[in-house]
Design a protein around this motif. Structure first.
Motif, PDB file in Angstrom:
ATOM      1  N   GLY A  85      -2.001   3.595   3.661  1.00 56.41           N
ATOM      2  CA  GLY A  85      -0.652   4.065   3.374  1.00 56.41           C
ATOM      3  C   GLY A  85      -0.411   4.244   1.880  1.00 56.41           C
ATOM      4  O   GLY A  85      -1.205   4.861   1.174  1.00 56.41           O
ATOM      5  N   ARG A  86       0.695   3.675   1.410  1.00 59.55           N
ATOM      6  CA  ARG A  86       1.091   3.863   0.007  1.00 59.55           C
ATOM      7  C   ARG A  86       0.196   3.089  -0.962  1.00 59.55           C
ATOM      8  O   ARG A  86       0.331   3.262  -2.185  1.00 59.55           O
ATOM      9  N   TRP A  87      -0.691   2.259  -0.458  1.00 59.19           N
ATOM     10  CA  TRP A  87      -1.672   1.609  -1.326  1.00 59.19           C
ATOM     11  C   TRP A  87      -2.797   2.569  -1.725  1.00 59.19           C
ATOM     12  O   TRP A  87      -3.521   2.329  -2.681  1.00 59.19           O
ATOM     13  N   THR A  88      -2.966   3.639  -0.979  1.00 61.66           N
ATOM     14  CA  THR A  88      -4.063   4.574  -1.218  1.00 61.66           C
ATOM     15  C   THR A  88      -3.989   5.171  -2.617  1.00 61.66           C
ATOM     16  O   THR A  88      -2.928   5.614  -3.063  1.00 61.66           O
ATOM     17  N   GLY A  89      -5.123   5.160  -3.303  1.00 62.90           N
ATOM     18  CA  GLY A  89      -5.215   5.758  -4.628  1.00 62.90           C
ATOM     19  C   GLY A  89      -4.820   4.841  -5.765  1.00 62.90           C
ATOM     20  O   GLY A  89      -4.913   5.230  -6.931  1.00 62.90           O
ATOM     21  N   LYS A  90      -4.385   3.616  -5.449  1.00 64.94           N
ATOM     22  CA  LYS A  90      -3.974   2.686  -6.502  1.00 64.94           C
ATOM     23  C   LYS A  90      -5.137   1.789  -6.915  1.00 64.94           C
ATOM     24  O   LYS A  90      -6.075   1.548  -6.155  1.00 64.94           O
ATOM     25  N   LYS A  91      -5.036   1.284  -8.142  1.00 63.70           N
ATOM     26  CA  LYS A  91      -6.081   0.388  -8.634  1.00 63.70           C
ATOM     27  C   LYS A  91      -5.959  -0.990  -7.978  1.00 63.70           C
ATOM     28  O   LYS A  91      -4.849  -1.498  -7.779  1.00 63.70           O
ATOM     29  N   ILE A  92      -7.110  -1.577  -7.688  1.00 63.23           N
ATOM     30  CA  ILE A  92      -7.150  -2.888  -7.047  1.00 63.23           C
ATOM     31  C   ILE A  92      -6.456  -3.941  -7.914  1.00 63.23           C
ATOM     32  O   ILE A  92      -5.741  -4.808  -7.403  1.00 63.23           O
ATOM     33  N   VAL A  93      -6.622  -3.832  -9.233  1.00 62.98           N
ATOM     34  CA  VAL A  93      -6.009  -4.840 -10.115  1.00 62.98           C
ATOM     35  C   VAL A  93      -4.487  -4.799 -10.020  1.00 62.98           C
ATOM     36  O   VAL A  93      -3.816  -5.822 -10.160  1.00 62.98           O
ATOM     37  N   ASP A  94      -3.936  -3.613  -9.784  1.00 66.74           N
ATOM     38  CA  ASP A  94      -2.489  -3.496  -9.624  1.00 66.74           C
ATOM     39  C   ASP A  94      -2.047  -3.977  -8.244  1.00 66.74           C
ATOM     40  O   ASP A  94      -1.010  -4.642  -8.106  1.00 66.74           O
TER      41      ASP A  94
ATOM     42  N   GLY B  56       3.502   2.022   5.056  1.00 63.58           N
ATOM     43  CA  GLY B  56       3.266   3.404   5.425  1.00 63.58           C
ATOM     44  C   GLY B  56       1.895   3.640   6.024  1.00 63.58           C
ATOM     45  O   GLY B  56       1.476   4.795   6.200  1.00 63.58           O
ATOM     46  N   GLY B  57       1.185   2.564   6.356  1.00 63.39           N
ATOM     47  CA  GLY B  57      -0.181   2.690   6.845  1.00 63.39           C
ATOM     48  C   GLY B  57      -0.439   1.956   8.139  1.00 63.39           C
ATOM     49  O   GLY B  57       0.426   1.850   9.007  1.00 63.39           O
ATOM     50  N   GLU B  58      -1.606   1.374   8.249  1.00 65.41           N
ATOM     51  CA  GLU B  58      -2.141   0.818   9.486  1.00 65.41           C
ATOM     52  C   GLU B  58      -2.147  -0.702   9.442  1.00 65.41           C
ATOM     53  O   GLU B  58      -2.222  -1.302   8.377  1.00 65.41           O
ATOM     54  N   ARG B  59      -2.059  -1.310  10.615  1.00 73.33           N
ATOM     55  CA  ARG B  59      -2.235  -2.755  10.731  1.00 73.33           C
ATOM     56  C   ARG B  59      -3.728  -3.068  10.772  1.00 73.33           C
ATOM     57  O   ARG B  59      -4.493  -2.376  11.446  1.00 73.33           O
TER      58      ARG B  59
END
Length: 229
Positions: A89-98, A119-122
């Motif tokens: 979901g909305r985590w896609t494309g973000k840096k792991i550290v963030d 906004g994503g999957e369980r």
């Protein structure tokens, strides 16, 4: 009871940069990942694969196609939606550290069965659809090719970890204890009584012993008393 070889795709630039690629399109293997895919394809070239399936994303298809190209007999790569990457979901494309600063991060680490990505999957649904997919395909492989057949699936880290946790009899909340590196191989045989996990996160051992025995059969699936030979 065929043998399933789970292959995590090779490294991508997103992996190297610490970015959660998820289902982003166009994320292919970088130079290191291409070498990892070549290496795992070479390791599997000694094993005649009855079937080869892949998550439909580019990085897994690139890995699977190299495995197919290294086979002595022609094998087709089949797309399997049940093995696609988790929908972050909305985590896609973000840096792991963030992402590690997000409140949900602690739940991902400690109680993944309760996680639903915004906004994503369980994660519980990821586990359910991936386990269903590999067990369904495994039954089909046995019906068509017999109990001694070997087949392979190219997928993603969290997906493979969920399948391994199920095979090990672990609750999904324990799946973060399992490491699955890019280009690694993990191996499961679904026996008549229980799954048997034969390799986890294997990055270099000789896999020729997985090749079907003469006659195409394997033992019944009973666990050998004393650990076997």
């Amino acid at each position: 009871m065929p043998t399933l070889i789970l292959v995590r795709h090779g490294r991508t630039a997103a992996n190297a940069d610490g970015v959660l690629a998820g289902r982003s399109r166009g994320i292919g293997l970088d130079d290191v990942g291409l070498e990892q895919a070549r290496a795992v394809a070479d390791r599997l070239s000694v094993i005649p694969l009855a079937r080869l399936v892949s998550s439909p994303l580019l990085r897994t298809m690139q890995t699977a196609r190299r495995i197919a190209d290294a086979q002595k007999e022609n094998v087709q790569v089949r797309r399997e939606a049940g093995l696609v990457e988790c929908g972050y979901g909305r985590w896609t494309g973000k840096k792991i550290v963030d992402l590690a600063r997000e409140p949900l991060w602690a739940t991902v680490q400690q109680q993944p069965s309760a996680v639903e990505f915004p906004g994503g999957e369980r994660l519980a649904d990821v586990s359910a659809r991936a386990v269903e997919a590999v067990r369904r395909i495994d039954r089909r492989v046995e019906r068509r090719h017999g109990p001694g057949a070997v087949w392979a699936a190219a997928s993603h880290g969290d997906v493979i970890k969920a399948v391994l946790a199920d095979a090990l009899g672990l609750h999904l909340d324990q799946f973060q204890r399992i490491a699955v590196a890019p280009g690694s191989v993990s191996v499961i045989t679904y026996g008549s009584h229980r799954p048997s996990v034969r390799h986890v996160n294997d990055l270099g051992s000789d896999l020729s012993g997985l090749a079907p025995a003469a006659g195409g059969d394997r033992p019944s699936g009973d666990a050998p008393v004393g650990g076997g030979a």
